[in-house]
Every structure is written in structure tokens, then in C-alpha cells.
Design a protein around this motif. Structure first.
Motif, PDB file in Angstrom:
ATOM      1  N   ASN A   1     -16.811   1.986 -11.733  1.00 51.79           N
ATOM      2  CA  ASN A   1     -15.964   2.152 -10.572  1.00 51.79           C
ATOM      3  C   ASN A   1     -16.693   1.688  -9.325  1.00 51.79           C
ATOM      4  O   ASN A   1     -17.832   2.021  -9.093  1.00 51.79           O
ATOM      5  CB  ASN A   1     -15.580   3.611 -10.381  1.00 51.79           C
ATOM      6  N   VAL A   2     -15.987   0.956  -8.513  1.00 54.63           N
ATOM      7  CA  VAL A   2     -16.542   0.474  -7.261  1.00 54.63           C
ATOM      8  C   VAL A   2     -15.903   1.267  -6.134  1.00 54.63           C
ATOM      9  O   VAL A   2     -14.681   1.370  -6.045  1.00 54.63           O
ATOM     10  CB  VAL A   2     -16.260  -1.040  -7.076  1.00 54.63           C
ATOM     11  N   LEU A   3     -16.734   1.837  -5.292  1.00 58.75           N
ATOM     12  CA  LEU A   3     -16.247   2.601  -4.161  1.00 58.75           C
ATOM     13  C   LEU A   3     -15.724   1.638  -3.105  1.00 58.75           C
ATOM     14  O   LEU A   3     -16.387   0.671  -2.745  1.00 58.75           O
ATOM     15  CB  LEU A   3     -17.381   3.453  -3.587  1.00 58.75           C
ATOM     16  N   ASN A   4     -14.530   1.895  -2.619  1.00 56.97           N
ATOM     17  CA  ASN A   4     -13.932   1.052  -1.592  1.00 56.97           C
ATOM     18  C   ASN A   4     -14.341   1.592  -0.229  1.00 56.97           C
ATOM     19  O   ASN A   4     -13.896   2.638   0.189  1.00 56.97           O
ATOM     20  CB  ASN A   4     -12.407   1.048  -1.735  1.00 56.97           C
ATOM     21  N   ASN A   5     -15.206   0.865   0.459  1.00 55.62           N
ATOM     22  CA  ASN A   5     -15.674   1.270   1.789  1.00 55.62           C
ATOM     23  C   ASN A   5     -14.983   0.501   2.898  1.00 55.62           C
ATOM     24  O   ASN A   5     -15.443   0.500   4.027  1.00 55.62           O
ATOM     25  CB  ASN A   5     -17.196   1.067   1.897  1.00 55.62           C
ATOM     26  N   ASN A   6     -13.902  -0.192   2.564  1.00 53.87           N
ATOM     27  CA  ASN A   6     -13.190  -0.953   3.585  1.00 53.87           C
ATOM     28  C   ASN A   6     -12.507  -0.010   4.561  1.00 53.87           C
ATOM     29  O   ASN A   6     -11.841   0.932   4.170  1.00 53.87           O
ATOM     30  CB  ASN A   6     -12.133  -1.856   2.945  1.00 53.87           C
ATOM     31  N   LEU A   7     -12.708  -0.272   5.827  1.00 48.23           N
ATOM     32  CA  LEU A   7     -12.026   0.498   6.853  1.00 48.23           C
ATOM     33  C   LEU A   7     -10.671  -0.149   7.116  1.00 48.23           C
ATOM     34  O   LEU A   7     -10.529  -1.359   7.040  1.00 48.23           O
ATOM     35  CB  LEU A   7     -12.845   0.514   8.139  1.00 48.23           C
ATOM     36  N   HIS A   8      -9.705   0.657   7.408  1.00 44.93           N
ATOM     37  CA  HIS A   8      -8.409   0.109   7.751  1.00 44.93           C
ATOM     38  C   HIS A   8      -7.754   0.989   8.799  1.00 44.93           C
ATOM     39  O   HIS A   8      -8.072   2.155   8.941  1.00 44.93           O
ATOM     40  CB  HIS A   8      -7.515  -0.033   6.517  1.00 44.93           C
ATOM     41  N   SER A   9      -6.834   0.391   9.514  1.00 46.36           N
ATOM     42  CA  SER A   9      -6.115   1.127  10.549  1.00 46.36           C
ATOM     43  C   SER A   9      -4.838   1.697   9.960  1.00 46.36           C
ATOM     44  O   SER A   9      -4.504   1.451   8.807  1.00 46.36           O
ATOM     45  CB  SER A   9      -5.780   0.188  11.707  1.00 46.36           C
ATOM     46  N   ALA A  10      -4.112   2.419  10.777  1.00 45.64           N
ATOM     47  CA  ALA A  10      -2.814   2.950  10.353  1.00 45.64           C
ATOM     48  C   ALA A  10      -1.791   1.832  10.170  1.00 45.64           C
ATOM     49  O   ALA A  10      -0.729   2.055   9.648  1.00 45.64           O
ATOM     50  CB  ALA A  10      -2.310   3.962  11.369  1.00 45.64           C
ATOM     51  N   HIS A  11      -2.124   0.630  10.595  1.00 45.38           N
ATOM     52  CA  HIS A  11      -1.233  -0.527  10.445  1.00 45.38           C
ATOM     53  C   HIS A  11      -1.785  -1.505   9.409  1.00 45.38           C
ATOM     54  O   HIS A  11      -1.622  -2.710   9.549  1.00 45.38           O
ATOM     55  CB  HIS A  11      -1.070  -1.260  11.783  1.00 45.38           C
ATOM     56  N   CYS A  12      -2.404  -0.999   8.387  1.00 37.98           N
ATOM     57  CA  CYS A  12      -3.077  -1.832   7.398  1.00 37.98           C
ATOM     58  C   CYS A  12      -2.082  -2.687   6.605  1.00 37.98           C
ATOM     59  O   CYS A  12      -1.275  -2.163   5.846  1.00 37.98           O
ATOM     60  CB  CYS A  12      -3.879  -0.936   6.452  1.00 37.98           C
ATOM     61  N   LEU A  14      -2.801  -4.751   4.247  1.00 38.58           N
ATOM     62  CA  LEU A  14      -3.172  -4.744   2.840  1.00 38.58           C
ATOM     63  C   LEU A  14      -2.556  -3.537   2.127  1.00 38.58           C
ATOM     64  O   LEU A  14      -2.088  -3.653   0.992  1.00 38.58           O
ATOM     65  CB  LEU A  14      -4.696  -4.742   2.689  1.00 38.58           C
ATOM     66  N   CYS A  15      -2.520  -2.392   2.796  1.00 30.05           N
ATOM     67  CA  CYS A  15      -1.881  -1.212   2.201  1.00 30.05           C
ATOM     68  C   CYS A  15      -0.402  -1.479   1.952  1.00 30.05           C
ATOM     69  O   CYS A  15       0.126  -1.164   0.883  1.00 30.05           O
ATOM     70  CB  CYS A  15      -2.050   0.007   3.102  1.00 30.05           C
ATOM     71  N   LYS A  16       0.266  -2.060   2.934  1.00 30.60           N
ATOM     72  CA  LYS A  16       1.685  -2.384   2.774  1.00 30.60           C
ATOM     73  C   LYS A  16       1.895  -3.390   1.648  1.00 30.60           C
ATOM     74  O   LYS A  16       2.848  -3.289   0.879  1.00 30.60           O
ATOM     75  CB  LYS A  16       2.267  -2.923   4.076  1.00 30.60           C
ATOM     76  N   GLN A  17       0.997  -4.353   1.545  1.00 30.77           N
ATOM     77  CA  GLN A  17       1.096  -5.353   0.485  1.00 30.77           C
ATOM     78  C   GLN A  17       0.952  -4.687  -0.881  1.00 30.77           C
ATOM     79  O   GLN A  17       1.697  -4.997  -1.809  1.00 30.77           O
ATOM     80  CB  GLN A  17       0.014  -6.414   0.679  1.00 30.77           C
ATOM     81  N   ARG A  18       0.024  -3.752  -0.995  1.00 29.08           N
ATOM     82  CA  ARG A  18      -0.192  -3.062  -2.275  1.00 29.08           C
ATOM     83  C   ARG A  18       1.021  -2.219  -2.672  1.00 29.08           C
ATOM     84  O   ARG A  18       1.372  -2.147  -3.844  1.00 29.08           O
ATOM     85  CB  ARG A  18      -1.440  -2.181  -2.222  1.00 29.08           C
ATOM     86  N   VAL A  19       1.660  -1.593  -1.700  1.00 33.22           N
ATOM     87  CA  VAL A  19       2.867  -0.818  -1.998  1.00 33.22           C
ATOM     88  C   VAL A  19       3.945  -1.755  -2.551  1.00 33.22           C
ATOM     89  O   VAL A  19       4.607  -1.446  -3.544  1.00 33.22           O
ATOM     90  CB  VAL A  19       3.376  -0.050  -0.755  1.00 33.22           C
ATOM     91  N   GLY A  20       4.128  -2.905  -1.937  1.00 36.31           N
ATOM     92  CA  GLY A  20       5.090  -3.889  -2.429  1.00 36.31           C
ATOM     93  C   GLY A  20       4.762  -4.348  -3.843  1.00 36.31           C
ATOM     94  O   GLY A  20       5.653  -4.469  -4.691  1.00 36.31           O
ATOM     95  N   GLU A  21       3.488  -4.589  -4.101  1.00 35.08           N
ATOM     96  CA  GLU A  21       3.073  -4.999  -5.449  1.00 35.08           C
ATOM     97  C   GLU A  21       3.353  -3.906  -6.471  1.00 35.08           C
ATOM     98  O   GLU A  21       3.785  -4.180  -7.596  1.00 35.08           O
ATOM     99  CB  GLU A  21       1.582  -5.359  -5.454  1.00 35.08           C
ATOM    100  N   VAL A 165       6.739   6.879   2.414  1.00 37.44           N
ATOM    101  CA  VAL A 165       5.329   7.062   2.105  1.00 37.44           C
ATOM    102  C   VAL A 165       4.596   7.138   3.428  1.00 37.44           C
ATOM    103  O   VAL A 165       4.816   6.309   4.321  1.00 37.44           O
ATOM    104  CB  VAL A 165       4.777   5.879   1.263  1.00 37.44           C
ATOM    105  N   TYR A 166       3.740   8.136   3.573  1.00 36.34           N
ATOM    106  CA  TYR A 166       2.932   8.253   4.791  1.00 36.34           C
ATOM    107  C   TYR A 166       1.717   7.346   4.663  1.00 36.34           C
ATOM    108  O   TYR A 166       0.922   7.460   3.735  1.00 36.34           O
ATOM    109  CB  TYR A 166       2.517   9.703   5.010  1.00 36.34           C
ATOM    110  N   GLY A 167       1.578   6.423   5.611  1.00 37.85           N
ATOM    111  CA  GLY A 167       0.501   5.448   5.570  1.00 37.85           C
ATOM    112  C   GLY A 167      -0.682   5.806   6.438  1.00 37.85           C
ATOM    113  O   GLY A 167      -1.526   4.950   6.697  1.00 37.85           O
TER     114      GLY A 167
END
Length: 169
Positions: A1-12, A14-21, A165-167
């Protein structure tokens, strides 16, 4: 397992893209930023089961800060995600969606309304986050109104309950 240390804002994005996927993987087809051509005017729903609720919400939002002209678009703005089978909308709510006007609107939802998210949890988030966006001056009322329409109007067209979904963090 790789720990995800990427910081993201509330407007990420990439998060929205992953939800779509994820939605595409589960349902096969998912459209992002989809528009239906549904009216944003409460009077167009007067003879539907949501008519009275929309009137109460519009009036309460107008009375909150005196901003009576917050319905700017003639149509419900695009939804975040639309799944066609079974038909439903999923919204990705960042922190700015949890404002006092949104709490007012959510507080007027009928108790028997079926939704794909916990209204009680969304009310708690509104109370806890107390988001404010005054640019333009009635932005919170606009956002609360259009979120309300995305929650209620799909039921008029036979859709399954709107999910959210709360982002935020």
C-alpha cells in the motif's frame, strides 16, 4: 500500500474525476455537468407535489437577507453527475454548499421526502461550516436554491432520489 500524501483543496478536480470514474464503473454510463432543460421557476411546479415546498423555500430565502431576485437562470443549472439507468443525479458538495441559506432550505424539506443523502447530516454540516460566499451578494441564496431544485425537481420526472457526496475534509 502506498500512502497518498497529496494535498488537495475542497475544489479538488481529481476527486470529482474519481467520483465520475466510480459511477461509470458501477453504472456503465455517467455524464458530468449535464443539463436537462428543467425550469428553475417555482411557478412551473405549482401543480406538482413539490410546488408548495418550493414556494416556501423561495419565500424563506428571500426573507433571510432581503435578496428577492436570486433566481437568475431560467433553467436548473447542470448537475455534477447524471446516471441514466436507473436515472438519478449525484452532486459533489464542497464546503461552500453548507451555508445558512442552504440550512434554511433543508429545514423546509418535507419529512417524508426520499433523498440519497441524510438531510440531518447536511443540516449539521451547514451549522458547523457556516459557509459564506457574498460574491455576488446573493451567491449563497442562489446556490441554496439551485441545490434545492437538483434535490426536488428530479422526482417530478421519475428519477430516483438525488444523492450527494460531501467533498470536504
Amino acid at each position: 500500500n502506498v500512502l497518498n500524501n497529496n494535498l488537495h483543496s475542497a475544489h479538488c478536480r481529481l476527486c470529482k474525476q474519481r467520483v465520475g470514474e466510480m459511477l461509470k464503473a458501477i453504472y456503465g454510463r455517467c455524464r458530468q455537468n449535464y443539463s436537462f432543460g428543467w425550469s428553475a421557476s417555482p411557478r412551473d411546479y405549482a401543480k406538482t407535489p413539490i410546488g408548495t415546498t418550493l414556494d416556501r423555500i423561495q419565500s424563506s430565502l428571500e426573507n433571510f437577507r432581503g435578496h428577492g431576485d436570486f433566481i437568475k437562470s431560467p433553467l436548473v443549472p447542470p448537475c455534477d453527475y447524471y446516471v441514466s439507468a436507473p436515472p438519478f443525479i449525484l452532486e459533489f458538495d464542497e464546503n461552500q454548499h453548507f451555508s445558512r441559506p442552504r440550512l434554511i432550505a433543508l429545514s423546509l424539506y418535507p419529512d417524508d421526502l426520499k433523498l440519497g443523502f441524510s438531510v440531518a447530516d447536511w443540516r449539521d454540516l451547514c451549522r458547523g461550516l457556516e459557509a459564506r460566499d457574498d460574491e455576488p451578494f446573493d451567491r449563497d441564496e442562489r446556490r441554496a436554491w439551485y441545490d434545492t431544485l437538483r434535490d426536488l425537481v428530479p422526482t417530478v420526472y421519475g428519477f430516483a432520489p438525488t444523492a450527494r457526496v460531501y467533498g470536504g475534509a
